[in-house]
Design an enzyme around this catalytic site. Structure first.
Site, PDB file in Angstrom:
ATOM      1  N   HIS A  13       0.811  -1.217   0.000  1.00  0.00           N
ATOM      2  CA  HIS A  13       0.000   0.000   0.000  1.00  0.00           C
ATOM      3  C   HIS A  13       0.847   1.271   0.000  1.00  0.00           C
ATOM      4  CE1 HIS A  13      -3.635  -2.367   0.648  1.00  0.00           C
ATOM      5  NE2 HIS A  13      -2.947  -3.058   1.534  1.00  0.00           N
ATOM      6  N   SER A  45      -3.165  -9.046   0.990  1.00  0.00           N
ATOM      7  CA  SER A  45      -3.460 -10.120   1.943  1.00  0.00           C
ATOM      8  C   SER A  45      -4.778  -9.912   2.673  1.00  0.00           C
ATOM      9  CB  SER A  45      -2.308 -10.270   2.941  1.00  0.00           C
ATOM     10  OG  SER A  45      -1.179 -10.836   2.301  1.00  0.00           O
ATOM     11  N   CYS A  46      -5.216  -8.641   2.808  1.00  0.00           N
ATOM     12  CA  CYS A  46      -6.496  -8.398   3.475  1.00  0.00           C
ATOM     13  C   CYS A  46      -7.671  -8.901   2.642  1.00  0.00           C
ATOM     14  CB  CYS A  46      -6.659  -6.924   3.820  1.00  0.00           C
ATOM     15  SG  CYS A  46      -6.311  -5.795   2.469  1.00  0.00           S
ATOM     16  N   ARG A 305      -1.130   4.440   3.436  1.00  0.00           N
ATOM     17  CA  ARG A 305      -1.499   5.339   2.336  1.00  0.00           C
ATOM     18  C   ARG A 305      -1.510   6.801   2.780  1.00  0.00           C
ATOM     19  NH1 ARG A 305      -2.700   2.979  -2.321  1.00  0.00           N
ATOM     20  NH2 ARG A 305      -3.021   0.721  -2.278  1.00  0.00           N
TER      21      ARG A 305
END
Length: 457
Positions: A13, A45-46, A305
């Site tokens: 991210h 992965s989330c 982010r």
């Protein structure tokens, strides 16, 4: 005029957002090179549970971006390139690829090196069918085992978010599932006992065996794993999924970039490291927590982010006009039929951060009482955490079988904007009996924390 060379380490991210911000703000005035140690750019992965449960288009779509998403000539995305060292005296990074080593120059360096999942320090982790729950390769391996009829029992080590997701996916695939954790309740570092009691009972109702206070001493088997040995007994299993925390991927930075005792990258209030022109964002750093008023490890995509956005915005300022404002730390999860969201601190994280916090627990129906539960009026549980002296809201969580997770964003805004219980008790939210109450559940939870007379309708 020569372009500014910006090197980014890590394609998750923080790395992705850095590229977006650099192109948006500086266009072709920067020369961007991103190095990713793995061969896949860049698995999210989330989204693994959604893939395991066949709720995505394709495993290759569960990613932040593809290299071809950035066709600009001033962007180079290099996978299978592991950055091994920063040579601060000459402003280069040493990178290995296919057994070859090469130095690449930088003018600005953004570290988004992320974390590595823990493998338990016990015998037997090298056995077949002992997996980790992170990354593209592990996702595809786990998926194959969920579809394998020979795999009948799966044990999940770790009852945090990732462990719960693994347990739910395995149970939905028809496996017998045991989840183990060293602490006294599942999700115990994310939610207080009033909420984890609800979820633990629900896990058991769904057929998941929950073992807490588990002291694992060995993974045993001949070739492939056959059992988990604990201090109190043995659990037979065909597959182990380890989801027992993460370690900052910063071993390669030791002696160059300042790290704390656990390996987290230390940055100043401008997200600058101790090395000039070297910045750090994301899971491997300590992020400034607004409710705790100090830096904590907060491994969330939303944090990475926001940090990347700030760094790139101020990339060419020696001392930015204002420091990074910090983050609240918000997340959400489904546990079979329940959904919850949490923002800021809870009792566990407040104590760990040495913050005095008081909690208040409130339960009520989602909509007016005259609507039966079977007509879409389930119970909702709300927990608030606040400063007992100023009533500043420090955290909160909301849980129901109805998806109320968007309310977690309201709590996050309350924390970020330094609202008090009194502010939340009177905040002006809409009312429509098809959706909510005359006083919002968050209004009522704050009024309850202030020990006001209960609202009855």
């Amino acid at each position: 005029m020569e372009k500014t060379k910006v090197v980014i380490v890590g394609a998750s991210h923080g790395g992705h957002q850095s590229i977006l911000e650099l192109l948006s703000r500086y266009g072709d005035n920067v020369d961007i090179t991103l190095f990713e140690a793995g061969d896949y750019v860049s698995f999210m992965s989330c989204g693994m549970e959604l893939y395991l449960e066949d709720q995505v288009t394709n495993v290759n779509d569960v990613r932040n971006f593809r290299p071809e998403d950035f066709p600009q000539p001033n962007v180079a995305i290099k996978n299978n390139h592991e950055v091994k060292a920063i040579n601060t005296d000459v402003k280069t990074v040493t990178v290995t690829h296919d057994g070859q080593t090469e130095d690449y120059p930088y003018d600005k360096l953004i570290l988004s090196s992320g974390v590595t999942p823990h493998s338990l320090p016990v015998p037997g982790t090298e056995l077949e069918n002992v997996f980790l729950m992170r990354g593209y390769d592990w996702a595809t391996k786990i998926k194959a085992k969920l579809e394998d009829p020979e795999v009948k029992h799966i044990a999940v080590v770790g009852a945090g978010y990732i462990g719960i997701e693994a347990a739910e996916a395995a149970r939905k695939a028809g496996k017998e599932v045991t989840i183990l954790d060293v602490i006294d309740r599942p999700l115990g570092t994310y939610l207080d006992k009033e909420l984890t009691d609800i979820l633990e009972g629900h896990l058991k109702d769904k057929g998941v065996k929950v073992i807490t206070n588990a002291q694992i001493v060995e993974f045993s088997g001949k070739g492939a794993v056959e059992a988990i040995k604990t201090s109190t007994g043995e659990i037979k299993t065909d597959l182990i999924i380890q989801a027992a925390g993460v370690t900052a991927n910063t071993e390669w930075l030791k002696g160059t970039v300042n790290l704390d005792g656990r390996g987290w990258i230390i940055t100043n209030e401008y997200l600058q490291t101790n090395i000039p022109d070297v910045y750090a964002v994301g899971d491997a750093t300590l992020a400034y927590s607004i409710p705790a008023r100090k830096k904590l490890p907060i491994a969330l995509a939303t944090v990475a982010r926001r940090e990347a956005r700030y760094v790139v915005k101020h990339l060419f300022e020696k001392t930015p006009e204002k420091p990074f404002g910090g983050v609240v730390g918000s997340s959400a999860l489904s546990v079979f039929d329940y959904h919850f969201a949490t923002s800021g601190l809870n009792s566990f994280t407040a104590k760990r951060a040495d913050v005095v916090a008081r909690s208040s627990f409130y339960q009520d129906s989602l909509r007016p009482k005259y609507i039966p539960e079977e007509n879409g009026n389930p119970e909702v549980s709300v927990q608030l955490f606040y400063d007992p002296f100023t009533h500043l809201i420090l955290g909160g969580a909301i849980l129901s079988t109805y998806d109320v997770t968007a309310q977690g964003n309201v709590i996050a805004l309350a924390i970020e904007n330094h609202l008090t219980l009194e502010n939340l008790a009177e905040a002006d939210f809409f009312f429509q009996p098809g959706f909510d109450r005359q006083w919002s559940l968050l209004n009522l939870a704050a009024q309850n924390a202030l020990e006001e007379e209960p609202f009855v309708e």
